[in-house]
Design an enzyme around this catalytic site. Structure first.
Site, PDB file in Angstrom:
ATOM      1  N   CYS A  75       0.776  -1.247   0.000  1.00  0.00           N
ATOM      2  CA  CYS A  75       0.000   0.000   0.000  1.00  0.00           C
ATOM      3  C   CYS A  75       0.804   1.291   0.000  1.00  0.00           C
ATOM      4  O   CYS A  75       0.661   2.113  -0.898  1.00  0.00           O
ATOM      5  CB  CYS A  75      -0.912   0.046   1.223  1.00  0.00           C
ATOM      6  N   HIS A 131      -2.590   6.859   4.271  1.00  0.00           N
ATOM      7  CA  HIS A 131      -1.453   5.935   4.430  1.00  0.00           C
ATOM      8  C   HIS A 131      -0.135   6.454   3.861  1.00  0.00           C
ATOM      9  O   HIS A 131       0.713   5.677   3.407  1.00  0.00           O
ATOM     10  CB  HIS A 131      -1.775   4.557   3.829  1.00  0.00           C
TER      11      HIS A 131
END
Ligand SMILES: *[C@@H]1O[C@H](CO)[C@@H](O)[C@H](O)[C@H]1NC(C)=O
Ligand SMILES: *[C@@H]1O[C@H](CO)[C@@H](O)[C@H](O)[C@H]1NC(C)=O
Ligand SMILES: *[C@@H]1O[C@H](CO)[C@@H](O)[C@H](O)[C@H]1NC(C)=O
Ligand SMILES: *[C@@H]1O[C@H](CO)[C@@H](O)[C@H](O)[C@H]1NC(C)=O
Ligand SMILES: *[C@@H]1O[C@H](CO)[C@@H](O)[C@H](O)[C@H]1NC(C)=O
Ligand SMILES: *[C@@H]1O[C@H](CO)[C@@H](O)[C@H](O)[C@H]1NC(C)=O
Length: 527
Positions: A75, A131
């Site tokens: 990610c 993130h």
């Protein structure tokens, strides 16, 4: 007179030069990133295609499908690659993901896509998962180019409570002791417990579009929509689980995954309907992409057919199952009519190239404000069906492979037909989960190889079954040299074992406990 002359010249220029594929003014740009969607998890899936009815019909009418599409294996690096258009190894993001209260994020001197688009008049909105850092205020989305960002800053969270536990990585706190991670710009949003995250984010995306239309109709819009689905925890709405698409999926976890996919499809349907309603006559470009390979431990899949076409490995590995993915480029007005519903298969496209493509269309000739891109615009290639400018990319160079230990350099490169990897452990092929198999944990490792260098002709052998290293020593030598050169470009990652940002910062835990929610914890920090 001046004005009349100018208008006349413009009119002549438009009449002479306006090609049907060229936007006459800045297009609205939308990028949808589907979290942990594997190669066999999208509308073309061998078992879950029924979960994506809207995307399937959109793909047939309004989109070009990218055949050889690649991302990073996990990610944070993927998000870094997209938002900067640069290789994660330049960003210090080549090792792992941001885990809870670690003191790092996307380096503050990087220029993001929304930074660039904002500089030429775009209003920029984000909804969903960030993130890319939250240790200081400067790392949070509204300081990284977004006029507004509604969502969460960690890598995942509970779909109903919108909480993430402290120490969810190195498990220290009980996992159920979660703290709220739901932000409207900088502020924590309370009171949304019980509302399914993807519905909340879908609703917000629609609100952003309506608000833009109402108050900023003269500006182009950029919407970055990194979805919560289909990342774990496996949590779905009853209406999706009970749908015809999902109710008969034999594996219980895969069924939950199906429900999450169906929810994403619904959100995309609502999104595209809202875009059409708000911006009917304007140019609108929508890209939809996965962010990394399917997580086979959470019912993701990269294997359309175990006997014929199955990618090896999974999320977090350099194998094709970790990096080869799916993407659509869609527009009702900007793509040539004869390309709609077709597949572009004249070469590779990387997630970084999506940045470069959006930048080219949005900046439309304005000088860029960022450092040199690794991404290359594919607009000309996909609209004219010419060979892709992307012929090679570094898959990754992680100086410190392994978890909690340093097992040496793990590296990989794709170049033309070839893929070379070194320091990479063997992996198996994971079929679609069956009724009896819950997770990948119950699979036995099929392969017996013990070495750790590999060369494949991926064009011929997309499943990476035949190691050709001994047959092509010159290819191995030249690809090793390319990796060695690339490693000189690296910014050393600080989150390796014993690195300066590896341990979670207990001051962060204290700040989060005091705020009863995820908030930045240091005033300044490593840039
Ligand atoms: C999306 O559209 C469906 C109807 O197709 C509707 O039931 C649902 O509430 C919408 N979701 C959101 C978040 O707007
Ligand atoms: C879905 O099915 C379950 C059991 O099969 C049932 O209890 C539930 O009420 C159903 N939910 C909806 C929204 O139809
Ligand atoms: C981390 O540091 C400790 C003590 O300084 C050392 O024993 C250990 O080997 C180091 N670990 C790594 C992965 O470098
Ligand atoms: C691939 O082939 C090369 C050359 O024969 C060998 O050194 C390497 O160990 C092989 N890799 C594996 C995993 O067997
Ligand atoms: C790789 O495989 C493709 C497809 O079979 C073939 O056309 C190509 O020549 C091969 N490349 C090399 C370098 O052998
Ligand atoms: C972040 O910004 C907010 C709002 O300006 C401020 O209250 C808070 O103290 C800042 N946090 C840190 C860690 O600097």
């Amino acid at each position: 007179m001046q004005r009349v002359l100018h208008s006349l010249l413009v009119a002549i220029a438009v009449a002479t030069w306006a090609a049907p594929t060229k936007p006459s003014k800045q297009p609205h740009l939308v990028f949808v990133l589907i979290d942990d969607m594997g190669f066999n998890d999208f509308y073309s899936s061998s078992d879950l295609s029924a979960a994506w009815p809207h995307v399937a019909s959109m793909a047939a009418k309004d989109c070009v499908n990218l055949d050889q599409y690649y991302t990073q294996p996990i990610c944070t690096p993927s998000r870094g690659a997209f938002i900067t258009g640069r290789m994660p190894l330049r960003l210090g993001l080549q090792h792992g993901v941001i885990n809870g209260a670690q003191d790092y994020g996307l380096p503050l001197d990087e220029v993001t896509l929304p930074d660039k688009l904002r500089s030429v008049g775009y209003r920029t909105y984000g909804v969903g998962k960030w993130h890319l850092g939250m240790y200081n205020n400067a790392s949070t989305p509204t300081k990284r180019g977004f006029d507004h960002f509604y969502g969460y800053w960690n890598g995942y969270e509970d779909y109903w409570s919108h909480t993430v536990a402290l120490g969810a990585g190195p498990s220290v706190e009980p996992v159920q002791n979660g703290y709220l991670d739901l932000h409207d710009d900088e502020a924590l949003v309370r009171g949304k417990e019980g509302t399914y995250g993807p519905e909340l984010f879908s609703q917000k995306a629609l609100e952003f579009i309506a608000d833009h239309k109402a108050h900023h109709a003269d500006s182009p819009m950029f919407l970055y929509y990194p979805m919560q689905n289909v990342h774990d925890p496996l949590e779905a709405m009853d209406e999706d689980l009970n749908s015809t698409a999902c109710k008969n999926v034999p594996n219980a976890e895969r069924k939950l995954f199906c429900g999450m996919a169906r929810s994403a499809d619904r959100a995309i349907a609502n999104l595209t309907a809202a875009l059409t309603e708000a911006f009917g006559g304007d140019d609108v470009l929508v890209m939809i992409s996965g962010d990394n390979g399917g997580n086979v431990n959470s019912a993701g899949n990269n294997c359309p057919d175990i006997n014929k076409f199955c990618l090896r490995g999974h999320k977090a590995t350099l194998w094709e199952g970790g990096i080869r993915n799916r993407a659509l480029v869609c527009s009702k007005t900007m793509l040539p009519a004869d390309k709609l519903g077709t597949t572009y298969s004249k070469g590779m496209v990387h997630l970084m190239d999506m940045h470069a493509t959006l930048e080219e269309l949005g900046l439309a000739g304005h000088p860029t404000t960022g450092p040199p891109l690794d991404g290359k615009s594919i607009w000309s290639a996909i609209t004219k069906d010419t060979p892709s400018p992307r012929t090679e990319f570094v898959v990754n160079i992680d100086p410190c492979s392994g978890h909690g230990s340093c097992n040496g350099v793990e590296a990989g490169i794709r170049s033309g037909d070839w893929k070379f990897m070194s320091g990479v452990n063997s992996e198996t092929w994971y079929p679609v989960p069956s009724a009896s198999r819950g997770t990948a944990a119950s699979l036995t490792q099929a392969s017996v190889e013990t070495g750790d260098t590999w060369l494949f002709n991926v064009t011929h052998d997309p499943g990476e079954t035949i190691n050709l290293s001994d047959k092509y020593p010159d290819v191995v030598k030249s690809l090793k040299a390319k990796l060695a050169a690339a490693s000189k470009e690296a910014l050393a990652p600080c989150n390796v074992p014993n690195g300066t940002c590896n341990a979670e910062n207990m001051a962060g835990w204290a700040a989060i406990k005091a705020a009863d929610g995820w908030v930045p914890w240091i005033g300044t920090g490593r840039a």
